[in-house]
Scaffold this motif. Structure first.
Motif, PDB file in Angstrom:
ATOM      1  N   ILE A 262       0.857  -1.198   0.000  1.00 50.85           N
ATOM      2  CA  ILE A 262       0.000   0.000   0.000  1.00 50.85           C
ATOM      3  C   ILE A 262       0.891   1.245   0.000  1.00 50.85           C
ATOM      4  CG2 ILE A 262      -1.726   1.248   1.381  1.00 50.85           C
ATOM      5  CD1 ILE A 262      -3.139  -1.193   1.398  1.00 50.85           C
ATOM      6  N   SER A 263       0.526   2.258  -0.768  1.00 50.54           N
ATOM      7  CA  SER A 263       1.338   3.477  -0.790  1.00 50.54           C
ATOM      8  C   SER A 263       0.911   4.385   0.361  1.00 50.54           C
ATOM      9  CB  SER A 263       1.152   4.223  -2.110  1.00 50.54           C
ATOM     10  OG  SER A 263      -0.145   4.788  -2.159  1.00 50.54           O
ATOM     11  N   ALA A 264       1.789   5.338   0.692  1.00 51.46           N
ATOM     12  CA  ALA A 264       1.478   6.287   1.765  1.00 51.46           C
ATOM     13  C   ALA A 264       0.184   7.038   1.428  1.00 51.46           C
ATOM     14  CB  ALA A 264       2.639   7.256   1.948  1.00 51.46           C
ATOM     15  N   GLU A 265       0.036   7.418   0.163  1.00 47.37           N
ATOM     16  CA  GLU A 265      -1.156   8.191  -0.224  1.00 47.37           C
ATOM     17  C   GLU A 265      -2.438   7.367  -0.101  1.00 47.37           C
ATOM     18  OE1 GLU A 265      -0.639  10.365  -3.860  1.00 47.37           O
ATOM     19  OE2 GLU A 265       1.174  11.341  -3.083  1.00 47.37           O
ATOM     20  N   GLN A 266      -2.332   6.095  -0.419  1.00 49.66           N
ATOM     21  CA  GLN A 266      -3.511   5.223  -0.268  1.00 49.66           C
ATOM     22  C   GLN A 266      -3.897   5.093   1.212  1.00 49.66           C
ATOM     23  OE1 GLN A 266      -1.838   1.844  -2.388  1.00 49.66           O
ATOM     24  NE2 GLN A 266      -3.578   1.827  -3.791  1.00 49.66           N
ATOM     25  N   LEU A 267      -2.861   4.948   2.017  1.00 49.83           N
ATOM     26  CA  LEU A 267      -3.106   4.768   3.446  1.00 49.83           C
ATOM     27  C   LEU A 267      -3.734   6.039   4.047  1.00 49.83           C
ATOM     28  CD1 LEU A 267      -2.654   2.558   5.485  1.00 49.83           C
ATOM     29  CD2 LEU A 267      -0.368   3.452   5.911  1.00 49.83           C
ATOM     30  N   LEU A 268      -3.221   7.188   3.642  1.00 49.42           N
ATOM     31  CA  LEU A 268      -3.767   8.460   4.151  1.00 49.42           C
ATOM     32  C   LEU A 268      -5.229   8.607   3.734  1.00 49.42           C
ATOM     33  CD1 LEU A 268      -0.623  10.628   3.387  1.00 49.42           C
ATOM     34  CD2 LEU A 268      -1.645  10.326   5.661  1.00 49.42           C
ATOM     35  N   GLY A 269      -5.507   8.297   2.487  1.00 53.07           N
ATOM     36  CA  GLY A 269      -6.890   8.402   1.996  1.00 53.07           C
ATOM     37  C   GLY A 269      -7.813   7.467   2.762  1.00 53.07           C
ATOM     38  N   ARG A 270      -7.316   6.285   3.027  1.00 52.43           N
ATOM     39  CA  ARG A 270      -8.141   5.298   3.700  1.00 52.43           C
ATOM     40  C   ARG A 270      -8.437   5.689   5.159  1.00 52.43           C
ATOM     41  NH1 ARG A 270      -5.623  -0.282   5.098  1.00 52.43           N
ATOM     42  NH2 ARG A 270      -5.362  -0.639   2.884  1.00 52.43           N
ATOM     43  N   VAL A 271      -7.416   6.238   5.819  1.00 51.29           N
ATOM     44  CA  VAL A 271      -7.608   6.626   7.226  1.00 51.29           C
ATOM     45  C   VAL A 271      -8.623   7.763   7.341  1.00 51.29           C
ATOM     46  CG1 VAL A 271      -6.431   7.801   9.139  1.00 51.29           C
ATOM     47  CG2 VAL A 271      -5.455   5.738   8.141  1.00 51.29           C
ATOM     48  N   LEU A 272      -8.535   8.734   6.446  1.00 51.61           N
ATOM     49  CA  LEU A 272      -9.500   9.843   6.501  1.00 51.61           C
ATOM     50  C   LEU A 272     -10.916   9.349   6.231  1.00 51.61           C
ATOM     51  CD1 LEU A 272      -7.712  12.852   4.812  1.00 51.61           C
ATOM     52  CD2 LEU A 272      -8.056  12.385   7.226  1.00 51.61           C
ATOM     53  N   TYR A 273     -11.007   8.378   5.345  1.00 53.25           N
ATOM     54  CA  TYR A 273     -12.310   7.807   5.029  1.00 53.25           C
ATOM     55  C   TYR A 273     -12.868   7.042   6.236  1.00 53.25           C
ATOM     56  CZ  TYR A 273     -15.730   4.650   2.918  1.00 53.25           C
ATOM     57  OH  TYR A 273     -16.861   3.939   2.647  1.00 53.25           O
ATOM     58  N   SER A 282     -10.246   7.678  -1.547  1.00 50.53           N
ATOM     59  CA  SER A 282      -9.270   7.952  -2.615  1.00 50.53           C
ATOM     60  C   SER A 282      -7.931   8.371  -2.029  1.00 50.53           C
ATOM     61  CB  SER A 282      -9.729   9.088  -3.524  1.00 50.53           C
ATOM     62  OG  SER A 282     -11.103   9.191  -3.513  1.00 50.53           O
ATOM     63  N   PRO A 283      -6.826   7.950  -2.689  1.00 49.62           N
ATOM     64  CA  PRO A 283      -5.490   8.309  -2.210  1.00 49.62           C
ATOM     65  C   PRO A 283      -5.322   9.827  -2.114  1.00 49.62           C
ATOM     66  CG  PRO A 283      -5.352   6.702  -3.975  1.00 49.62           C
ATOM     67  CD  PRO A 283      -6.788   7.114  -3.892  1.00 49.62           C
ATOM     68  N   LEU A 284      -4.574  10.265  -1.098  1.00 51.35           N
ATOM     69  CA  LEU A 284      -4.354  11.701  -0.915  1.00 51.35           C
ATOM     70  C   LEU A 284      -2.909  11.951  -0.524  1.00 51.35           C
ATOM     71  CD1 LEU A 284      -7.344  12.949   1.304  1.00 51.35           C
ATOM     72  CD2 LEU A 284      -6.785  13.717  -1.007  1.00 51.35           C
ATOM     73  N   PRO A 285      -2.262  12.961  -1.125  1.00 48.33           N
ATOM     74  CA  PRO A 285      -0.932  13.337  -0.642  1.00 48.33           C
ATOM     75  C   PRO A 285      -1.048  13.893   0.777  1.00 48.33           C
ATOM     76  CG  PRO A 285      -1.484  14.487  -2.704  1.00 48.33           C
ATOM     77  CD  PRO A 285      -2.725  13.798  -2.233  1.00 48.33           C
ATOM     78  N   LEU A 286       0.055  13.853   1.520  1.00 42.44           N
ATOM     79  CA  LEU A 286       0.016  14.266   2.928  1.00 42.44           C
ATOM     80  C   LEU A 286      -0.554  15.677   3.117  1.00 42.44           C
ATOM     81  CD1 LEU A 286       0.619  13.659   5.883  1.00 42.44           C
ATOM     82  CD2 LEU A 286       2.948  14.474   5.502  1.00 42.44           C
ATOM     83  N   GLU A 287      -0.082  16.638   2.326  1.00 44.20           N
ATOM     84  CA  GLU A 287      -0.556  18.019   2.523  1.00 44.20           C
ATOM     85  C   GLU A 287      -2.069  18.121   2.353  1.00 44.20           C
ATOM     86  OE1 GLU A 287       0.648  20.795   3.844  1.00 44.20           O
ATOM     87  OE2 GLU A 287       2.373  19.522   4.298  1.00 44.20           O
ATOM     88  N   ALA A 288      -2.588  17.389   1.366  1.00 48.51           N
ATOM     89  CA  ALA A 288      -4.036  17.421   1.136  1.00 48.51           C
ATOM     90  C   ALA A 288      -4.776  16.740   2.287  1.00 48.51           C
ATOM     91  CB  ALA A 288      -4.362  16.733  -0.180  1.00 48.51           C
ATOM     92  N   ALA A 289      -4.204  15.668   2.810  1.00 52.68           N
ATOM     93  CA  ALA A 289      -4.830  14.952   3.929  1.00 52.68           C
ATOM     94  C   ALA A 289      -4.878  15.870   5.154  1.00 52.68           C
ATOM     95  CB  ALA A 289      -4.052  13.680   4.236  1.00 52.68           C
ATOM     96  N   ILE A 290      -3.776  16.569   5.402  1.00 51.84           N
ATOM     97  CA  ILE A 290      -3.738  17.503   6.532  1.00 51.84           C
ATOM     98  C   ILE A 290      -4.782  18.603   6.309  1.00 51.84           C
ATOM     99  CG2 ILE A 290      -2.319  19.265   7.691  1.00 51.84           C
ATOM    100  CD1 ILE A 290       0.119  17.405   7.170  1.00 51.84           C
ATOM    101  N   GLY A 291      -4.851  19.080   5.075  1.00 49.33           N
ATOM    102  CA  GLY A 291      -5.821  20.127   4.731  1.00 49.33           C
ATOM    103  C   GLY A 291      -7.262  19.702   5.021  1.00 49.33           C
ATOM    104  N   GLN A 292      -7.566  18.426   4.773  1.00 48.33           N
ATOM    105  CA  GLN A 292      -8.915  17.915   5.047  1.00 48.33           C
ATOM    106  C   GLN A 292      -9.251  18.046   6.524  1.00 48.33           C
ATOM    107  OE1 GLN A 292     -11.364  16.774   3.147  1.00 48.33           O
ATOM    108  NE2 GLN A 292     -10.258  17.002   1.228  1.00 48.33           N
TER     109      GLN A 292
END
Ligand code: GLU
Ligand code: ZN
Length: 297
Positions: A262-273, A282-292
């Motif tokens: 699993i990529s970091a972006e996939q994991l970040l997207g999954r945790v927010l979901y 959906s996968p998210l880069p770290l900055e976008a995940a933090i922004g959410q």
């Protein structure tokens, strides 16, 4: 505003999705309030902390892209913890408790949250020659405090849990004691953490005040006057049965996920979901995940 926030994982297992969500909240709060980030490895419980887990915290955070301004490992300054204990003891604010786990559970009331409300049985007994924990004398006083997300609380630690241990029976510093000293000496102005630890807040406010009052007179300890930090306790990821994820149960570690490809972006997207912050995984880069998360603060 400016100040310092901390991310304070305990190296008693590998980081899992719950830790990742916590980290996202801390980094989001830092962004929102323009704070420096301190990574603190909370290895106060030397019976459970392992080097392997400490190493993995650094590696996982690096893999995910989390950057911090400073870092510390609690065990590097246990000598300070001992000096603070000495000061508290000099003032008669600490006493040994020889009660066994079973005695604690049968001889004291248990709170709604399942905690022992210690009634002070060992106060004044000085049985240092038997295995004992060390408890702090906590005043019978209501603490009014505010959580940025959950609102106002009025809690009396004496009624919630009674005098609580600052060193356990195995001779290890407790979470409550370690966290209060470190938040003080590291100048922590903002505390963002999971709502599972919310119950600790009133007791930490009480203990930090006592430590600061007793120690500020001794310049060598460099303990500042207590200024209460801002608190925010974030929601947790729950499993389909509504129970929180924990490493003791079946939460997958971040490294297991990574090893599974699993990529970091996939994991970040999954945790927010999973935390119900985004509508899709959906996968998210770290900055976008933090922004959410910033949007929810
Ligand atoms: N070390 C604690 C944990 O991993 C967090 C402490 C805190 O944020 O106050 O659960
Ligand atoms: Zn006792």
């Amino acid at each position: 505003m400016s100040g310092t926030i901390r991310f304070a994982p305990s190296p008693t297992g590998f980081l899992h999705e719950g830790h990742l969500l916590s980290a996202l909240y801390v980094w989001a709060a830092a962004k929102k309030w323009d704070l420096k980030i301190h990574l603190r490895i909370e290895d106060h419980d030397q019976g459970r902390a392992r080097k392997e887990y400490i190493d993995s915290i650094y590696e996982d955070l690096e893999w995910l892209g989390f950057k911090y301004d400073s870092q510390s490992v609690q065990s590097n300054h246990f000598d300070l913890f001992q000096k603070v204990l000495d000061k508290l003891s000099e003032k008669g604010l600490v006493y040994p408790c020889t009660c066994s786990r079973k005695q604690l559970l049968t001889e004291n009331p248990i709170s709604e949250t399942g905690e022992v409300i210690y009634q002070g049985k060992c106060l004044g007994e000085l049985k240092n020659d038997q295995p004992h924990s060390l408890r702090i004398v906590i005043p019978d006083k209501v603490i009014d405090w505010h959580d940025e997300r959950l609102g106002d609380f009025r809690e009396n630690p004496k009624k919630q849990c009674g005098d609580f241990p600052i060193r356990n029976r195995d001779g290890f510093w407790t979470y409550q004691f370690a966290v209060c000293i470190d938040d003080l000496v590291q100048g922590i102005t903002h505390i963002v953490r999971g709502e599972d630890i919310r119950n600790s807040t009133a007791r930490q406010i009480a203990l930090s005040g006592i430590i600061s009052e007793v120690c500020t007179g001794d310049a060598s300890l460099q303990i500042p006057t207590y200024k209460r930090p801002l608190y925010l306790h974030h929601p947790l990821i729950v499993d389909p049965n509504g129970k929180k994820l924990s490493k003791r149960e079946h939460a997958h570690s971040l490294r297991q996920e990574k090893e599974a490809g699993i990529s970091a972006e996939q994991l970040l997207g999954r945790v927010l979901y999973k935390a119900k912050i985004t509508p899709t995984p959906s996968p998210l880069p770290l900055e976008a995940a933090i922004g959410q998360i910033v949007r929810t603060l």
